[in-house]
Design a protein around this motif. Structure first.
Motif, PDB file in Angstrom:
ATOM      1  N   LYS A   5       0.818  -1.214   0.000  1.00  0.00           N
ATOM      2  CA  LYS A   5       0.000   0.000   0.000  1.00  0.00           C
ATOM      3  C   LYS A   5       0.849   1.261   0.000  1.00  0.00           C
ATOM      4  CE  LYS A   5      -3.867   0.282   0.296  1.00  0.00           C
ATOM      5  NZ  LYS A   5      -4.941   0.316  -0.716  1.00  0.00           N
ATOM      6  N   ALA A 152     -11.987  -6.474  12.278  1.00  0.00           N
ATOM      7  CA  ALA A 152     -11.445  -5.637  11.203  1.00  0.00           C
ATOM      8  C   ALA A 152     -11.739  -4.158  11.410  1.00  0.00           C
ATOM      9  CB  ALA A 152     -11.997  -6.095   9.854  1.00  0.00           C
ATOM     10  N   GLU A 179      -9.655  -7.095   6.623  1.00  0.00           N
ATOM     11  CA  GLU A 179      -9.575  -5.886   5.798  1.00  0.00           C
ATOM     12  C   GLU A 179      -9.909  -4.697   6.684  1.00  0.00           C
ATOM     13  OE1 GLU A 179     -10.647  -5.448   1.377  1.00  0.00           O
ATOM     14  OE2 GLU A 179     -12.352  -4.527   2.394  1.00  0.00           O
ATOM     15  N   ARG A 181      -9.494  -0.514   7.903  1.00  0.00           N
ATOM     16  CA  ARG A 181      -9.446   0.826   7.327  1.00  0.00           C
ATOM     17  C   ARG A 181      -8.333   1.597   8.008  1.00  0.00           C
ATOM     18  NH1 ARG A 181     -11.104   2.509   2.423  1.00  0.00           N
ATOM     19  NH2 ARG A 181     -11.602   4.735   2.403  1.00  0.00           N
ATOM     20  N   HIS A 185      -7.806   4.145   3.665  1.00  0.00           N
ATOM     21  CA  HIS A 185      -7.601   3.120   2.650  1.00  0.00           C
ATOM     22  C   HIS A 185      -7.880   1.746   3.266  1.00  0.00           C
ATOM     23  CE1 HIS A 185      -5.492   6.372   0.613  1.00  0.00           C
ATOM     24  NE2 HIS A 185      -5.408   5.631  -0.470  1.00  0.00           N
ATOM     25  N   ASP A 186      -8.305   0.811   2.426  1.00  0.00           N
ATOM     26  CA  ASP A 186      -8.480  -0.571   2.872  1.00  0.00           C
ATOM     27  C   ASP A 186      -7.132  -1.275   2.869  1.00  0.00           C
ATOM     28  OD1 ASP A 186     -11.251  -0.332   3.155  1.00  0.00           O
ATOM     29  OD2 ASP A 186     -11.594  -0.763   1.023  1.00  0.00           O
TER      30      ASP A 186
END
Length: 245
Positions: A5, A152, A179, A181, A185-186
């Motif tokens: 990322k 998550a 997943e 945050r 962004h994920d």
């Protein structure tokens, strides 16, 4: 899955604005505890897994380490690290930390800061770290605490007035990808229990020397009231092990 990322332009821009990105190690709340868990570094050969901007690499050289190799998957991270580094004894390697393939007993110390919860298979990684360490060598790392990664959402349960009532924990023993945050962004993180971390290290041949869930000190609470949340639930897990007895 090797996630990168930090080479996403928007994500990297937001990460670069974080206090720890701007202020370095002293701006990282867990640094004091992490530093105290490191062994003597003078004349040691050190490997930093997930080195980011190279803050830890430069620190260990300040402590008279013989040499440092920093590994990171992100080109953006390594470009920033090289810009901030003027030291021929620090080498940066563009590689996923899961893919390391160093020689046996090449390093005396391996460290990793908040990177291993992005790794899917820690059993393989821990065996690689064990192999590349000298006898008696130390491995010190930090991850997000399993209490923090279980759900998550990674957020509080709020009351009707927006008050933080409690930190929910669910699916704790259901290990695997989450997943989450992060910085709008994920991001995929891997949840595993505290027992899984410790047992994977023991099975790789390490001896546990210290474990910290980072209880905030009174000084930390006075300097930053936001640390009060860490009294209610742990966010960081720090582990120190050695190769051999």
């Amino acid at each position: 899955m090797k996630q990168n990322k930090y080479d996403d332009r928007g994500f990297f821009a937001k990460y670069s604005e974080m206090p720890r990105s701007l202020g370095g190690l002293e701006a990282a709340g867990e640094w004091t505890t992490f530093r105290a868990m490191l062994p003597e570094l003078s004349q040691k050969r050190v490997l930093d897994l997930g080195c980011g901007f190279g803050w830890h690499c430069r620190y260990v050289r300040e402590q008279q380490a013989q040499s440092v190799v920093g590994v990171d998957l992100s080109s953006n991270m390594l470009e920033r690290a090289r810009t901030m580094t003027d030291d021929p004894n620090i080498t940066y390697v563009h590689q996923a930390i899961e893919d390391i393939a160093f020689a046996e007993e090449q390093f005396d110390v391996v460290l990793s800061s908040l990177a291993i919860h992005y790794v899917a298979d820690i059993d393989v990684l821990f065996r690689k770290v064990h192999d590349t360490l000298t006898s008696g060598g130390a491995f010190v790392f930090s991850v997000e605490h399993p209490i923090f990664t279980a759900l998550a959402a990674q957020d509080w349960h709020y009351g009707p007035e927006g008050q933080k009532l409690h930190w929910p924990v669910d699916r704790y023993h259901d290990e695997g990808a989450r997943e989450a945050r992060f910085l709008d962004h994920d991001v995929i993180k891997y949840h595993r229990t505290l027992a899984t971390y410790v047992n994977a290290l023991l099975e790789a041949g390490f001896t546990l020397t210290k474990l910290s869930e980072l209880t905030p000190t009174q000084v930390m609470l006075e300097q930053n009231p936001a640390w009060q949340e860490e009294v209610r639930r742990p966010m960081f897990l720090l582990i120190s092990v050695v190769k051999g007895g």
